[in-house]
Design an enzyme around this catalytic site. Structure first.
Site, PDB file in Angstrom:
ATOM      1  N   LYS A  16       0.815  -1.217   0.000  1.00  0.00           N
ATOM      2  CA  LYS A  16       0.000   0.000   0.000  1.00  0.00           C
ATOM      3  C   LYS A  16       0.851   1.270   0.000  1.00  0.00           C
ATOM      4  CE  LYS A  16      -3.570  -2.661  -0.035  1.00  0.00           C
ATOM      5  NZ  LYS A  16      -3.048  -3.952   0.451  1.00  0.00           N
ATOM      6  N   TYR A  68     -11.827 -15.112   3.648  1.00  0.00           N
ATOM      7  CA  TYR A  68     -10.859 -14.042   3.873  1.00  0.00           C
ATOM      8  C   TYR A  68     -10.368 -14.041   5.321  1.00  0.00           C
ATOM      9  CZ  TYR A  68      -8.916  -9.356   4.430  1.00  0.00           C
ATOM     10  OH  TYR A  68      -8.087  -8.304   4.711  1.00  0.00           O
ATOM     11  N   TYR A  73      -2.534 -12.690   3.359  1.00  0.00           N
ATOM     12  CA  TYR A  73      -2.289 -12.476   1.923  1.00  0.00           C
ATOM     13  C   TYR A  73      -1.130 -13.322   1.398  1.00  0.00           C
ATOM     14  CZ  TYR A  73      -5.243  -8.362   2.654  1.00  0.00           C
ATOM     15  OH  TYR A  73      -6.280  -7.536   2.970  1.00  0.00           O
TER      16      TYR A  73
HETATM   17  C1  LIG Z   1      -3.738  -5.147   0.352  1.00  0.00           C
HETATM   18  C2  LIG Z   1      -2.806  -6.272   0.327  1.00  0.00           C
HETATM   19  C3  LIG Z   1      -2.726  -7.121  -0.804  1.00  0.00           C
HETATM   20  C4  LIG Z   1      -3.638  -7.015  -1.986  1.00  0.00           C
HETATM   21  O1  LIG Z   1      -3.534  -5.843  -2.733  1.00  0.00           O
HETATM   22  P1  LIG Z   1      -4.803  -5.327  -3.510  1.00  0.00           P
HETATM   23  O2  LIG Z   1      -4.342  -4.181  -4.286  1.00  0.00           O
HETATM   24  O3  LIG Z   1      -5.829  -4.970  -2.460  1.00  0.00           O
HETATM   25  O4  LIG Z   1      -5.326  -6.448  -4.353  1.00  0.00           O
HETATM   26  C5  LIG Z   1      -1.796  -8.139  -0.793  1.00  0.00           C
HETATM   27  N1  LIG Z   1      -0.990  -8.317   0.277  1.00  0.00           N
HETATM   28  C6  LIG Z   1      -1.042  -7.545   1.363  1.00  0.00           C
HETATM   29  C7  LIG Z   1      -0.129  -7.842   2.500  1.00  0.00           C
HETATM   30  C8  LIG Z   1      -1.958  -6.489   1.433  1.00  0.00           C
HETATM   31  O5  LIG Z   1      -2.000  -5.729   2.536  1.00  0.00           O
END
Ligand SMILES: *Cc1c(COP(=O)(O)O)cnc(C)c1O
Length: 329
Positions: free
Chosen positions: A49, A260, A286
């Site tokens: 991010k 999720y 993730y």
């Molecule tokens: C937000 C996030 C993602 C996914 O990214 P998106 O742009 O929302 O698809 C992947 N890994 C981590 C650790 C994240 O915080």
């Protein structure tokens, strides 16, 4: 292309390193695997991010905003990095988080609070449903609020990953390497859209494979459709000619498990393997799931010795502490 002309606030340390995971490749008897370390962007424990936020904060400052509003799950990495970005930029940060206050804040939530964010608990509504109400209240109190939508997945955020592809290609050129597959965790779609736009602009020759970590469908739209739409919008915003269709989006939905943020054996094994073999920490929501998916694709021989895979580590490690009960071995 307009990328260089967009307002941007420096928030992270780039380029992030690329390292080879030799012991993991050897253990799996599989392809060569590199990792792009966006867990090392440097913004309050890092993560993908940071790239999006450089463009959002640039835009917010250009619009003279003094307050940032965003949203996510209680353990949102996006919200933690947003809180840090706001702190650096001398802005107030309001976060609309799903759930209700836990007895003891941990992981990302603890960091949100240390970073000075004001938390609004929103129960079931973890995707920003309450943002318009918070926006109105802040505006009525004389603030100039700026919304960074759920996950930062708009054309502005996606620009961060268009830029990231340029960064990747120049690193690969320096290394004298080419890759055949780029694998990463896909959730709110902005990373995915930015990567496929960047791949078109910078003429990448590899497959971009998103491992879906959340069902992601919003309303009538599937996540694939959303990503195609966002890719088109982003290209247009950057004033580049490019066409996108559903065949540009590879999104594997096979590893959603119990849903999720629910850790299963897939995530537990991937996290333990990468930690023990490489000394690198993945996250439970993730990258643990995406790496679990990559390991499965290698075991199923869908990726083999002739391939060269880049796994994009998108961050998220502070959530490990909030998942202690699911992760103890
Ligand atoms: C937000 C996030 C993602 C996914 O990214 P998106 O742009 O929302 O698809 C992947 N890994 C981590 C650790 C994240 O915080």
């Amino acid at each position: 292309m307009k990328l260089e002309k967009l307002p941007r606030q420096e928030l992270g340390y780039f380029p992030t390193p690329i390292i080879e995971l030799k012991r993991l490749s050897q253990y799996l008897n599989g392809p060569r695997i590199w990792m792009k370390r966006d867990d090392q962007t440097g913004l309050a424990f890092g993560g993908n991010k940071t790239r999006k936020l450089e463009f959002f904060l640039g835009d917010a400052l250009a619009k003279s905003a003094d307050t940032i509003i965003s949203a996510g799950a209680a353990q949102s990495n996006h919200c933690r990095q947003t809180a840090a970005a706001a702190a650096i930029s001398n802005m107030e940060c309001h976060l609309a988080l799903g759930g209700s206050p836990p007895p003891l804040p941990n992981g990302n939530l603890l960091l949100d609070q240390l970073l000075g964010a004001i938390i609004h608990w929103c129960g079931e509504k973890r995707k920003g449903e309450d943002i318009p109400r918070i926006f109105q209240e802040l505006e009525a109190s004389g603030k100039v609020p700026y919304i960074v939508p759920y996950g930062g997945s708009t054309k502005i955020g996606a620009c961060g990953f268009v830029d990231a592809v340029g960064e990747l290609h120049s690193q690969l050129a320096d290394m004298g390497e080419e890759i055949t597959h780029l694998v990463f965790a896909s959730s709110s779609g902005g990373t995915h859209a930015g990567l496929i736009v960047g791949k078109k602009i910078f003429d990448g020759k590899y497959h971009v494979i998103g491992i879906s970590v959340d069902k992601g469908a919003t309303g009538e739209q599937t996540l694939d459709e959303f990503i195609v739409g966002l890719a088109k919008e982003t290209a247009q915003y950057l004033e580049v000619e490019a066409q996108f269709s559903p065949k540009d989006v590879i999104l594997i939905p096979d590893y959603l498990g119990e849903g999720y943020g629910v850790v299963g054996d897939l995530e537990r094994e991937a996290i333990a393997l990468v930690a023990k073999l490489e000394g690198i920490l993945l996250d439970p929501v993730y990258t643990g799931r995406a790496m679990g998916g990559l390991i499965d694709l290698i075991r199923k021989k869908e990726l083999g010795k002739g391939d060269k895979v880049l796994f994009w580590h998108t961050g998220g490690t502070p959530a490990l502490f909030a998942y202690a009960e699911e992760l103890v071995v």
